[in-house]
Write a protein that holds these residues in place. Structure first.
Motif, PDB file in Angstrom:
ATOM      1  N   ALA A  25       0.831  -1.204   0.000  1.00 56.46           N
ATOM      2  CA  ALA A  25       0.000   0.000   0.000  1.00 56.46           C
ATOM      3  C   ALA A  25       0.866   1.255   0.000  1.00 56.46           C
ATOM      4  CB  ALA A  25      -0.936  -0.004   1.203  1.00 56.46           C
ATOM      5  N   VAL A 157      -4.674  -5.693  -4.720  1.00 51.67           N
ATOM      6  CA  VAL A 157      -5.695  -4.766  -4.218  1.00 51.67           C
ATOM      7  C   VAL A 157      -5.061  -3.717  -3.314  1.00 51.67           C
ATOM      8  CG1 VAL A 157      -7.731  -4.582  -2.737  1.00 51.67           C
ATOM      9  CG2 VAL A 157      -7.580  -6.413  -4.444  1.00 51.67           C
ATOM     10  N   TRP A 158      -4.103  -4.138  -2.486  1.00 55.59           N
ATOM     11  CA  TRP A 158      -3.469  -3.206  -1.558  1.00 55.59           C
ATOM     12  C   TRP A 158      -2.590  -2.199  -2.292  1.00 55.59           C
ATOM     13  CZ3 TRP A 158      -3.895  -2.729   3.794  1.00 55.59           C
ATOM     14  CH2 TRP A 158      -4.771  -3.648   4.394  1.00 55.59           C
ATOM     15  N   ALA A 161      -4.937   0.173  -3.849  1.00 58.68           N
ATOM     16  CA  ALA A 161      -5.504   1.097  -2.864  1.00 58.68           C
ATOM     17  C   ALA A 161      -4.534   2.242  -2.583  1.00 58.68           C
ATOM     18  CB  ALA A 161      -5.831   0.356  -1.577  1.00 58.68           C
ATOM     19  N   ALA A 164      -4.792   4.629  -5.424  1.00 55.93           N
ATOM     20  CA  ALA A 164      -6.053   5.384  -5.359  1.00 55.93           C
ATOM     21  C   ALA A 164      -5.964   6.547  -4.375  1.00 55.93           C
ATOM     22  CB  ALA A 164      -7.197   4.453  -4.979  1.00 55.93           C
ATOM     23  N   LEU A 165      -5.111   6.407  -3.377  1.00 54.66           N
ATOM     24  CA  LEU A 165      -4.972   7.461  -2.373  1.00 54.66           C
ATOM     25  C   LEU A 165      -4.133   8.646  -2.851  1.00 54.66           C
ATOM     26  CD1 LEU A 165      -4.421   5.337   0.869  1.00 54.66           C
ATOM     27  CD2 LEU A 165      -6.384   6.808   0.377  1.00 54.66           C
TER      28      LEU A 165
END
Length: 210
Positions: A25, A157-158, A161, A164-165
């Motif tokens: 992430a 996915v991480w 994510a 996306a941030l």
């Protein structure tokens, strides 16, 4: 072998928070998805390779792990603390001086041998899902394929994510706050794993070991 149950087990373990996912992430946020791809492949390959090797040497490793577990725990948690420090140092996207780099493909592979969560996943698979009648080499190949195919989309996915941030954390101050929070979370995770996996000191009163 109950392949459906194995896939569900792997998906749950892969998608829940852990050292790998926290690192991915932070990497997705600080370096973008493309530069995080080698980390993704390295981590997925490392977990799958560890599972396959443990399947082949299940009997020998079960006894060996008991003696080297404290060393693995200390080494793994020390590396997690180092990674936490590296994440905390990252302040802006793609640092201008290039001092901050995402985990490499080989780094992702080697880290799994120091990651207590990965050891737990691999050993549980060997004890619960390994068919007794299947030859070890065949089982190792099957586990490698299933583990890699299940882990890769889940851990992606991480990283996604984190990417996306980027729009939300678009100022140096917000980036510093996020990286500091991720670093603290990873450091706390390392200390928690250290306390949970090291044997209790025999000199302490029983009540303090509870």
């Amino acid at each position: 072998m109950n392949t459906a149950a194995l896939v569900i087990y792997l998906a749950v373990m892969a998608i829940t928070p852990g050292p790998n996912n926290l690192i991915l992430a932070a990497s997705g946020l600080n370096h973008g998805f493309r530069r995080t791809v080698p980390s993704l492949f390295g981590i997925a390959t490392g977990i799958a390779l560890q599972a396959a090797i443990i399947i082949v040497f299940m009997g020998q490793l079960a006894g060996l792990l008991g003696s080297i577990k404290p060393l693995l725990t200390v080494a793994g948690c020390s590396y997690l603390l180092y990674l936490a420090w590296q994440i905390q140092r990252s302040s802006v996207l793609d640092d201008e001086d290039g001092s901050s780099k995402p985990m490499s493909f080989m780094g992702g592979i080697w880290f799994q041998w120091l990651n207590p969560k990965t050891w737990m996943i691999s050993l549980n698979m060997g004890m619960v899902f390994l068919p007794q009648s299947m030859p070890a080499s065949q089982a190792a190949l099957l586990f490698f394929v299933v583990v890699f195919a299940t882990m890769m989309p889940c851990i992606s996915v991480w990283a996604g994510a984190g990417v996306a941030l980027q729009r939300l954390l678009n100022t140096p101050r917000r980036m510093r706050c996020f990286n500091t929070a991720m670093a603290l979370t990873l450091a706390v995770t390392a200390l928690w794993l250290l306390l949970a996996n090291l044997p209790a000191s025999p000199t302490l009163p029983a009540g303090l070991n509870a």
